[in-house]
Scaffold this motif. Sequence first.
Motif, PDB file in Angstrom:
ATOM      1  N   ASN A   1       0.553  -0.699   0.040  1.00  0.00           N
ATOM      2  CA  ASN A   1      -0.235  -0.264  -0.093  1.00  0.00           C
ATOM      3  C   ASN A   1       0.600   1.348  -0.231  1.00  0.00           C
ATOM      4  OD1 ASN A   1      -2.246   1.320   0.051  1.00  0.00           O
ATOM      5  ND2 ASN A   1      -2.562   1.860   1.896  1.00  0.00           N
ATOM      6  N   CYS A   2       1.704   0.864  -0.963  1.00  0.00           N
ATOM      7  CA  CYS A   2       2.796   2.463  -1.058  1.00  0.00           C
ATOM      8  C   CYS A   2       2.155   2.906  -2.109  1.00  0.00           C
ATOM      9  CB  CYS A   2       4.036   1.823  -1.098  1.00  0.00           C
ATOM     10  SG  CYS A   2       4.698   1.052   0.433  1.00  0.00           S
ATOM     11  N   ASN A   3       3.200   4.629  -2.495  1.00  0.00           N
ATOM     12  CA  ASN A   3       2.648   5.362  -3.755  1.00  0.00           C
ATOM     13  C   ASN A   3       3.436   5.104  -4.281  1.00  0.00           C
ATOM     14  OD1 ASN A   3       4.551   7.558  -2.520  1.00  0.00           O
ATOM     15  ND2 ASN A   3       2.459   8.701  -1.479  1.00  0.00           N
ATOM     16  N   GLY A   4       4.298   5.773  -4.762  1.00  0.00           N
ATOM     17  CA  GLY A   4       5.627   5.963  -6.227  1.00  0.00           C
ATOM     18  C   GLY A   4       6.289   6.922  -6.422  1.00  0.00           C
ATOM     19  N   THR A   5       6.403   8.085  -5.321  1.00  0.00           N
ATOM     20  CA  THR A   5       7.171   8.804  -4.641  1.00  0.00           C
ATOM     21  C   THR A   5       9.012   8.567  -4.613  1.00  0.00           C
ATOM     22  OG1 THR A   5       5.183  10.387  -3.629  1.00  0.00           O
ATOM     23  CG2 THR A   5       7.227  10.714  -3.338  1.00  0.00           C
TER      24      THR A   5
END
Length: 203
Positions: free
Chosen positions: A172-176
């Motif tokens: 559940n991570c974003n791509g930043t």
Amino acid sequence: MTERLASSAGSLLERRISRRGALARLALASSALAVAPLRYLLRPGTAWAAIGPGNCSGGLCTDGYTAFCCEINGGTNTCPSHTYIAGWWKCSAYGGGGLCSPEGVRYYVDCNRIPGQDFPGGCKCANDDCNQRRVDCNHFRYGQCNTQVSGTTEVACRLVVCQNPADIADFNCNGTVKYDDSTCGHEAACLTWPEQLGGAGGA
């Protein structure tokens, strides 16, 4: 207190350490002030002595970084109980022979203490050994993962994965992307096997 923290942060940056290293040490000093303010401000010594075992005169336990989860989690490269995946950064030039050597890159993932829960043992050297990095000491969060969890807690331990955490559904991570190639040389014997990851921790 603010002036002391600013001075400490400036000194760290002047020595040209990595961005993450500077942030980790500033967070560590902040933790020391929160946990033992009089001891940190009035007695000689470092923030380490104020918030963790003060018996280490050197070794990896004093270098400002957190231990790998496999070192404290039965050899398993997964987040332990009482933690959740809170953020990640990329090592873009991995030249070692351990996990992710074919890819040449590594992604380091922080497993932070779940707010409202205690991490067993609290802030200490991994396996009570000054030659191993810290566990549950650094109050820090990169914040790309599980943004529904508010606040910042201590990093209990770190994972290594070989693919972008944003592409791992359970994380559940974003791509930043954050980078810190100074951590590419961080190793542990339990990371030499090609087992990559399992679950994402939990209560």
